[in-house]
Every structure is written in structure tokens, then in C-alpha cells.
Design a protein around this motif. Sequence first.
Motif, PDB file in Angstrom:
ATOM      1  N   ASN A 274       0.822  -1.137  -0.194  1.00  0.00           N
ATOM      2  CA  ASN A 274      -0.028  -0.065  -0.060  1.00  0.00           C
ATOM      3  C   ASN A 274       0.676   1.246   0.176  1.00  0.00           C
ATOM      4  OD1 ASN A 274      -1.670   2.047   1.019  1.00  0.00           O
ATOM      5  ND2 ASN A 274      -3.128   0.582   1.529  1.00  0.00           N
TER       6      ASN A 274
ATOM      7  N   TYR B  94      -1.625   3.984   9.945  1.00  0.00           N
ATOM      8  CA  TYR B  94      -3.188   4.103  10.121  1.00  0.00           C
ATOM      9  C   TYR B  94      -4.064   3.115   9.718  1.00  0.00           C
ATOM     10  CZ  TYR B  94      -0.891   8.636   9.513  1.00  0.00           C
ATOM     11  OH  TYR B  94       0.010   9.695   9.616  1.00  0.00           O
TER      12      TYR B  94
ATOM     13  N   GLU C 194      -7.034   0.985   8.721  1.00  0.00           N
ATOM     14  CA  GLU C 194      -7.854   0.923   7.487  1.00  0.00           C
ATOM     15  C   GLU C 194      -8.832  -0.322   7.646  1.00  0.00           C
ATOM     16  OE1 GLU C 194      -5.953   2.089   3.561  1.00  0.00           O
ATOM     17  OE2 GLU C 194      -4.399   1.102   4.424  1.00  0.00           O
TER      18      GLU C 194
ATOM     19  N   ARG D  17      -8.548  -4.053   5.894  1.00  0.00           N
ATOM     20  CA  ARG D  17      -7.100  -4.417   5.517  1.00  0.00           C
ATOM     21  C   ARG D  17      -6.879  -5.619   6.739  1.00  0.00           C
ATOM     22  NH1 ARG D  17      -2.235  -0.419   4.936  1.00  0.00           N
ATOM     23  NH2 ARG D  17      -0.336  -1.545   4.900  1.00  0.00           N
TER      24      ARG D  17
ATOM     25  N   ASN E 154      -0.428   4.274   2.492  1.00  0.00           N
ATOM     26  CA  ASN E 154      -0.336   3.937   3.918  1.00  0.00           C
ATOM     27  C   ASN E 154       0.526   2.404   4.168  1.00  0.00           C
ATOM     28  OD1 ASN E 154      -0.957   3.842   6.550  1.00  0.00           O
ATOM     29  ND2 ASN E 154      -2.749   2.846   6.420  1.00  0.00           N
TER      30      ASN E 154
END
Length: 417
Positions: free
Chosen positions: A49, A402, A404, A407, A52
Amino acid sequence: MFINSTNTIIVKDGDKEVKKDIYISNIVLNNHNLPSKFTVAVNNLSNENVSNPNIFFVGFAEGEFNIGISENGYVRYISKLGYIFKVYTNDNSIKFYSYSQGIYDLIGRKIVDFKNVVHHDGIKIKDNYVVLGSSKWSLEDRVIEVDSNGNIVRDLNAATFIKDIVLSNGNSEEIKKMNRIIFDEDNKYIKDHKEKDWDWAHINSLVYDSDTDILYISSRHYGVMAVNYSEWKLIWWMADSSLNTEKNPSVPWFGVAFEEKFDDLPSLDPYRVKGAGVSDGPKNQHALFLLKNGNLAMFDNQGDENYNNNGSRYVEYNITGNYGNYTAEKVYEYRDKSLYSRITSDVDYTGNNYQNILMYYGTINTIVEIEKESKKELLKIELGNINNEFGFTYRVDKMPFYYEEGRVYSEDSNLKN
């Protein structure tokens, strides 16, 4: 952000956009310059990703700070709290267990105050936290359960379930041998005619199976133990027959006080895991892991010596049987003979289907991620001589900054529950 670089911060609020450039200069920790980038020897990861990305969080025990490294080797995060020994997801955010007596978010706000210094590992059982602590006279032999407010619910000592067995048989010679293994308020370690605390057990990992109420405990010095958590009674213990933990080391957490081992206590023999548990068992292991099928895995340091040409390994066992007849079968092993970590290490499972294994060889400061089935090396980051400059590192966790929704996050110890 990046060290020794100009970082552009962009904040968007509807149609409004604000940009600001911030230069992060050189950072000095423990009187040494922190590298801005570490060596990436292998990187075969894909589909990461970009907005992030996953970060490899590394905690330094002696310097009491932490860093986060990208898969490309760049330092992206620094925290000066007590060392992180576990990063995990909870309540739609990324949090970590810290030596600084609690659970924090990544910007350093304390979420749960344990009111005790904790070390090495922590897990969650229902709504409570179970962490490792130290007793007054015995370092790293204590298991503490606290509620979400940090209040102690249970305060347990690993000495108890060994002493209960040996003392009940009343053999004076065996009790003498036990008293050369276990040191607590009833049997203090004496050196130079003085009472000293001694790290007899050195518990460095734990994992819980809610289906069976078994708490698995790793004692670096004596082996792996399965304990009935509610009753705090030993179920079995496992260690290789050749285990030879350092005797009377200069610092107590490096080894044992005397030559006696669990092998020398006849009362414990019916609890011993035979088969591969004896002939190919763990030595000075860390980082227990419970798999979906109930197998127990770990980072097996094989840490009897300063140098070991056979290397450390990740190993997985299927343990069956009952009292007097426990047997282990080794069902998987990954070993790179060039990688040996005598003292510290970690194991996580990663990937969208948990098909990869992430390992940290703490003594040589090397992060390795492999595909489990093929044993293909996906990532290797070499952190160089950071132990000499910044102090011991213990574990590595792979997490984004962070949270998500949807995920898949790496798992530190338990895929079964």
C-alpha cells in the motif's frame, strides 16, 4: 517523515489545500547519529500500500526508544517512550504495548495504565490484558492480568506450578535441586553473602488458547510450558535434552545460577514432552505462536553459545498425548545457517492469507520475511551494529501507521483464537 530530508506536508480540507515544507535534520540518540536508511539486502515484496505502507517497528530496550523502518529501509518513525514490544490493532487504531507501564497510541498517548513496568510480551484475554512482569526477588517470572483500567486482576508467579509438584512429593534431595533452579521470596539467591534478585525463569513470551484455557509460556532458560490458566497448574514442559543455558553469567538475564535443569527434577518427568520435544526440541527460545490447527510454533534461538554455525530457526510442533505420555512431532522448520540470534528474536505471520513468516534475529539485527510454503526470501533488512550504538533490540512488528477497514494486519502470536 524522512531524516535529513525536506518533507512536504499537504493538508486538504474540501477544496482548500495547505502545503508546508519541513526539513528533518540529523537525529542523535544515545550519543550516536541515527541512520536515515538501513540496508535492504532483499526486497521481493509486491502489492504494498503506497499511501499507507507497512512499517517495521523496532524497540530498543536499553535506550528506551523505538523506530519505524519502511520496506525500503528508510527510518520513518521515532518514539522516545519505553521500548515497544508489541504493535497491534485495537478499536480501529494501531496501538502498542510499551515498557513504560501501559498501552499507547503511536503519538505517545497512554490508553491503558498498567501501573507496573512490563517486558517482552503482552496479550489480550477477553477484555483484560495479560503481561509479563518481575517479582521483587526474581526478575521476569511474573504473569500479571489487568483490566482495562489497569487494575490487577491476577498476579501469578511461574515458580508456583513447579513448586506445587515437587514439594508435594516431599523428596528432600529433589527439593534441594529445585532450590538451585527457582529463586523467590521463599528461596533467595545468595551471592557474596548478600541476597540478590535472580532471573531464574526469564519468561519472554506467552500465548493463550481460549478453547482449552491453556496459557503457553516460554522460559528462555528452561523451556516451553503449557499451563492451565484458571487453575495455574502445569500441564507439560518441553526442552531439548542438550539444552545448556549459560551458567552463572555476569548479568542474571543471560543464564542460570547453577547447572540444574528441569531434567534433574524426577517429579517433572511425567509432564515432559517426549519425541521431538527431547530429540529436536527448543533451546533458549522466544516468540511463541499458536496456529489455526493448534500447532505451537516459536523462534528457536538455539542459544547455548555465542556463535552457532547451525543458526537459529523457526520451528513448529504438533503436541499430543496426556499426563505421562506427551509427545511432540516437528512438522515444519525454517533455518538459515548464516543467521544466528543467541538472545533476542521475534516471529509474526504476514500477508493477506497469512502465508508469510516475518522473523527478527535480534542479536544480529536482521529482519527476514519469507513465504512459508516455498521458503522463498521476500525481504531482508540489515540494521548493522545498532546493538553496539543504541542498545538491545527485542522484537519487530509490521504495521501501517493508520488503521484501514478491511485491511489484513500481521498477527503477532495467535491465529487460532
